[in-house]
Write an enzyme that holds these catalytic residues in place. Structure first.
Site, PDB file in Angstrom:
ATOM      1  N   LYS A   1       0.837  -1.213   0.000  1.00  0.00           N
ATOM      2  CA  LYS A   1       0.000   0.000   0.000  1.00  0.00           C
ATOM      3  C   LYS A   1       0.865   1.253   0.000  1.00  0.00           C
ATOM      4  O   LYS A   1       0.630   2.180  -0.782  1.00  0.00           O
ATOM      5  CB  LYS A   1      -0.903   0.008   1.243  1.00  0.00           C
ATOM      6  CG  LYS A   1      -1.567   1.337   1.522  1.00  0.00           C
ATOM      7  CD  LYS A   1      -2.458   1.295   2.733  1.00  0.00           C
ATOM      8  CE  LYS A   1      -1.818   1.660   4.036  1.00  0.00           C
ATOM      9  NZ  LYS A   1      -1.460   3.090   4.210  1.00  0.00           N
ATOM     10  N   ASN A   2       1.870   1.283   0.870  1.00  0.00           N
ATOM     11  CA  ASN A   2       2.653   2.507   1.024  1.00  0.00           C
ATOM     12  C   ASN A   2       3.640   2.751  -0.122  1.00  0.00           C
ATOM     13  O   ASN A   2       4.253   3.810  -0.184  1.00  0.00           O
ATOM     14  CB  ASN A   2       3.395   2.505   2.367  1.00  0.00           C
ATOM     15  CG  ASN A   2       2.435   2.700   3.529  1.00  0.00           C
ATOM     16  OD1 ASN A   2       1.253   2.974   3.326  1.00  0.00           O
ATOM     17  ND2 ASN A   2       2.933   2.553   4.740  1.00  0.00           N
TER      18      ASN A   2
ATOM     19  N   ARG B   1      -8.685  -0.534   4.671  1.00  0.00           N
ATOM     20  CA  ARG B   1      -7.848   0.532   4.104  1.00  0.00           C
ATOM     21  C   ARG B   1      -6.491  -0.023   3.699  1.00  0.00           C
ATOM     22  O   ARG B   1      -5.857   0.513   2.788  1.00  0.00           O
ATOM     23  CB  ARG B   1      -7.602   1.628   5.154  1.00  0.00           C
ATOM     24  CG  ARG B   1      -8.757   2.552   5.367  1.00  0.00           C
ATOM     25  CD  ARG B   1      -8.328   3.729   6.214  1.00  0.00           C
ATOM     26  NE  ARG B   1      -7.006   4.168   5.794  1.00  0.00           N
ATOM     27  CZ  ARG B   1      -6.042   4.592   6.604  1.00  0.00           C
ATOM     28  NH1 ARG B   1      -6.245   4.654   7.888  1.00  0.00           N
ATOM     29  NH2 ARG B   1      -4.880   4.977   6.132  1.00  0.00           N
TER      30      ARG B   1
ATOM     31  N   ARG C   1       0.378  14.110  13.792  1.00  0.00           N
ATOM     32  CA  ARG C   1       0.864  13.869  12.434  1.00  0.00           C
ATOM     33  C   ARG C   1       0.836  15.108  11.550  1.00  0.00           C
ATOM     34  O   ARG C   1       0.086  15.177  10.579  1.00  0.00           O
ATOM     35  CB  ARG C   1       0.071  12.737  11.772  1.00  0.00           C
ATOM     36  CG  ARG C   1       0.296  11.414  12.430  1.00  0.00           C
ATOM     37  CD  ARG C   1      -0.367  10.293  11.707  1.00  0.00           C
ATOM     38  NE  ARG C   1       0.465   9.725  10.647  1.00  0.00           N
ATOM     39  CZ  ARG C   1       0.139   8.640   9.975  1.00  0.00           C
ATOM     40  NH1 ARG C   1      -0.984   8.017  10.217  1.00  0.00           N
ATOM     41  NH2 ARG C   1       0.931   8.173   9.033  1.00  0.00           N
TER      42      ARG C   1
ATOM     43  N   ASP D   1       4.467   0.331  12.210  1.00  0.00           N
ATOM     44  CA  ASP D   1       3.264  -0.298  11.665  1.00  0.00           C
ATOM     45  C   ASP D   1       3.126  -1.777  12.064  1.00  0.00           C
ATOM     46  O   ASP D   1       2.135  -2.419  11.715  1.00  0.00           O
ATOM     47  CB  ASP D   1       3.239  -0.179  10.129  1.00  0.00           C
ATOM     48  CG  ASP D   1       2.904   1.240   9.673  1.00  0.00           C
ATOM     49  OD1 ASP D   1       2.499   2.068  10.511  1.00  0.00           O
ATOM     50  OD2 ASP D   1       3.042   1.516   8.461  1.00  0.00           O
TER      51      ASP D   1
ATOM     52  N   CYS E   1      -5.364  12.537  13.461  1.00  0.00           N
ATOM     53  CA  CYS E   1      -5.905  11.197  13.291  1.00  0.00           C
ATOM     54  C   CYS E   1      -5.647  10.421  14.554  1.00  0.00           C
ATOM     55  O   CYS E   1      -5.021  10.927  15.482  1.00  0.00           O
ATOM     56  CB  CYS E   1      -5.310  10.518  12.077  1.00  0.00           C
ATOM     57  SG  CYS E   1      -3.605  10.125  12.325  1.00  0.00           S
TER      58      CYS E   1
HETATM   59  C1  UD1 Z   1       4.277   6.736   6.665  1.00  0.00           C
HETATM   60  C2  UD1 Z   1       3.431   5.525   6.393  1.00  0.00           C
HETATM   61  C3  UD1 Z   1       2.852   4.983   7.693  1.00  0.00           C
HETATM   62  C4  UD1 Z   1       3.966   4.740   8.712  1.00  0.00           C
HETATM   63  C5  UD1 Z   1       4.862   5.960   8.861  1.00  0.00           C
HETATM   64  C6  UD1 Z   1       6.080   5.714   9.726  1.00  0.00           C
HETATM   65  C7  UD1 Z   1       2.597   5.954   4.150  1.00  0.00           C
HETATM   66  C8  UD1 Z   1       1.429   6.298   3.299  1.00  0.00           C
HETATM   67  N1  UD1 Z   1       2.354   5.887   5.481  1.00  0.00           N
HETATM   68  O1  UD1 Z   1       3.429   7.732   7.223  1.00  0.00           O
HETATM   69  O2  UD1 Z   1       2.164   3.764   7.412  1.00  0.00           O
HETATM   70  O3  UD1 Z   1       3.397   4.445   9.960  1.00  0.00           O
HETATM   71  O4  UD1 Z   1       5.329   6.402   7.573  1.00  0.00           O
HETATM   72  O5  UD1 Z   1       6.816   4.648   9.234  1.00  0.00           O
HETATM   73  O6  UD1 Z   1       3.686   5.708   3.672  1.00  0.00           O
HETATM   74  N2  UD1 Z   1       6.309  14.473  11.118  1.00  0.00           N
HETATM   75  C9  UD1 Z   1       6.359  15.817  11.447  1.00  0.00           C
HETATM   76  N3  UD1 Z   1       6.175  16.740  10.446  1.00  0.00           N
HETATM   77  C10 UD1 Z   1       5.969  16.364   9.139  1.00  0.00           C
HETATM   78  C11 UD1 Z   1       5.920  14.986   8.822  1.00  0.00           C
HETATM   79  C12 UD1 Z   1       6.098  14.066   9.840  1.00  0.00           C
HETATM   80  O7  UD1 Z   1       6.540  16.174  12.593  1.00  0.00           O
HETATM   81  O8  UD1 Z   1       5.827  17.253   8.282  1.00  0.00           O
HETATM   82  C13 UD1 Z   1       6.487  13.436  12.189  1.00  0.00           C
HETATM   83  C14 UD1 Z   1       5.240  12.585  12.420  1.00  0.00           C
HETATM   84  O9  UD1 Z   1       4.332  13.207  13.273  1.00  0.00           O
HETATM   85  C15 UD1 Z   1       5.859  11.329  12.998  1.00  0.00           C
HETATM   86  C16 UD1 Z   1       7.208  11.216  12.269  1.00  0.00           C
HETATM   87  O10 UD1 Z   1       7.458  12.514  11.735  1.00  0.00           O
HETATM   88  O11 UD1 Z   1       6.098  11.502  14.372  1.00  0.00           O
HETATM   89  C17 UD1 Z   1       7.255  10.221  11.138  1.00  0.00           C
HETATM   90  O12 UD1 Z   1       6.112  10.382  10.322  1.00  0.00           O
HETATM   91  P1  UD1 Z   1       6.116  10.132   8.754  1.00  0.00           P
HETATM   92  O13 UD1 Z   1       7.298   9.309   8.376  1.00  0.00           O
HETATM   93  O14 UD1 Z   1       5.914  11.423   8.062  1.00  0.00           O
HETATM   94  O15 UD1 Z   1       4.802   9.268   8.570  1.00  0.00           O
HETATM   95  P2  UD1 Z   1       3.900   9.252   7.276  1.00  0.00           P
HETATM   96  O16 UD1 Z   1       4.747   9.549   6.097  1.00  0.00           O
HETATM   97  O17 UD1 Z   1       2.658  10.047   7.506  1.00  0.00           O
END
Ligand code: UD1
Length: 418
Positions: free
Chosen positions: A22-23, A397, A121, A304, A116
């Protein structure tokens, strides 16, 4: 609303084939926006999140056709770059459309994803990087309005290695003028898979899989055919389930190198894991040793799979400490596991799990995608009754035909339509 029912007690046996990730599929579909031709994507799983991104992109003029040959994505008639709130709120990864839309159209209007179940996030790191590449962004009535004539390559340092942030900026940078250097970039296999897809379109990217990625912008890209990697989280879920039920399963398509932290932890639990030609052969132990885990960005233990591993630790000998360092508030499955008899105490971002001989069947509620999987695993070992997992739309999902795959391995599990 559909629910899943499980009569636990059967060790899983047989073979299961892992679906496309999915990711990896979500950014691959988004990347098709970068070039107005017909792209072919293979291994795209049949999931609600994939239907959501297709629905948003269809609203922009993209056309999709699924066939035996894969999913054809035609973005030649792209007319608009708007992602509406009603769809974005069901899937945060919609933010992945921002980078490619800005790069291709020079404008985008994307609803800001809300909070969420697993914490705040934010997407501030995505936005900050786009601004440093010359984008003009402002927020109005819950929407990010973005504009740029042509993005400029720039040095970008991510304060935290963000997976979708790295992907978003990589997509924005492939058509930018000059070089973008991403530092403290995410190293997840899905980032490398997207880099492969983009290189297939003619993009110039190096260093993916490390924390420094170099992207030299090009003027034009061309159509590509790309097959996404197998889903390491689905594979890890089956590995944990096999260990938990004392089963014997060949997980076809599982790539050990994407799951080395999980393989090591399961070996410490007492499971046997042997890489085979088709994937990974897993044999669960009769008794499970408890081990501690700490979630980390790749190649560390994936957040995850934290909830699923916690279900396993609930039936291990002794106590284990599970530390969540990636997301705040990712222990919402704990209260449901406790309803099945699990003994878990939370202290900040740490959970102390006291293993016990078995779990008890109960009606429980899925709260997010991975939490749902952990409740199903708990149901597979809960004896003398039926575990009923409600709000299963979370599961749909991200897992393709999960209950059918478990049935194929001998589990007594079925779905009831509401
Ligand atoms: C992706 C995955 C999700 C997985 C996560 C961590 C997809 C679609 N989803 O989510 O399944 O659980 O990686 O492996 O690929 N953060 C900030 N600011 C930002 C972005 C992130 O503070 O602008 C923080 C988040 O709150 C979190 C950390 O960075 O604490 C990592 O998040 P991130 O790697 O961005 O997760 P996703 O990309 O949303």
């Amino acid at each position: 609303m559909d629910k899943i029912l499980i009569e636990g007690g059967e060790p899983l046996r047989g073979r299961v084939r892992i679906s496309g990730a999915k990711n990896a599929a979500l950014p691959a579909v988004a990347a098709c926006l970068l070039c107005g031709e017909k792209h072919v994507l293979r291994g795209i799983p049949g999931l609600r999140d994939i239907r959501t991104i297709q629905e948003i992109m269809s609203g922009m003029g993209a056309e999709f056709q699924s066939g035996n040959n894969g999913l054809t994505v035609d973005t030649s008639n792209l007319r608009d770059g708007e992602a509406p709130y009603d769809l974005v709120r069901t899937m945060r990864a919609s933010i992945l459309l921002l980078g490619p839309l800005l790069a291709r159209l020079g404008r985008a209007r994307i609803s800001l994803p809300g909070g969420c179940a697993i914490g705040a996030r934010p997407v501030n790191l995505h936005l900050k990087a786009l601004v440093s590449m010359g984008a003009d962004l402002h927020l109005d009535r819950g929407y990010i309005h973005a504009r740029a004539d042509r993005l400029r390559g720039a040095p970008v340092f991510f304060d935290i290695p963000t997976v979708t942030g790295t992907e978003n900026i990589m997509m924005a940078a492939v058509l930018a003028e000059g070089r973008t250097v991403l530092k403290n970039a995410a190293r997840e296999p899905e980032v490398s898979d997207l880099a492969d897809a983009l290189r297939g379109m003619g993009a110039r990217i190096e260093g993916d899989g490390t924390d420094t990625i170099l992207i030299d912008g090009v003027r034009d890209l061309h159509a590509t055919t790309h097959t996404v990697i197998p889903d390491r989280i689905e594979a890890g879920t089956f590995m944990i389930a096999t260990a938990m039920t004392g089963g014997d399963v060949v997980i076809e398509g599982c790539r050990g190198e994407h799951l080395s932290a999980v393989v090591q932890k399961l070996q410490s639990v007492g499971a046997e894991l042997v890489p085979v030609k088709e994937g990974m052969h897993v044999r669960g132990p009769g008794q499970h040793r408890s081990v501690d885990i700490k979630t980390m960005p790749f190649p560390g233990f994936p957040t995850d799979l934290q909830a699923q591993f916690m279900a396993l630790m609930s039936v291990a000998d002794g106590s284990s400490i599970i530390k969540e360092t990636v997301f705040e508030n990712r222990f919402i499955h704990v209260s449901e596991l406790k309803r099945m008899g699990a003994e878990i105490e939370i202290n900040g971002n740490q959970a102390l799990v006291r293993g016990r001989a078995g779990l008890l069947p109960a009606p429980v509620m899925a709260t997010d995608l991975r939490a749902s999987a952990s409740l199903i695993l708990a149901g597979l070992v809960a004896l003398d009754g039926v575990t009923e997992v409600r709000r299963i739309y979370h599961l749909d999902r991200g897992y393709e035909n999960l209950e059918t795959k478990f049935q194929g391995l001998g589990a007594r599990i079925w779905r009831e339509k509401a």
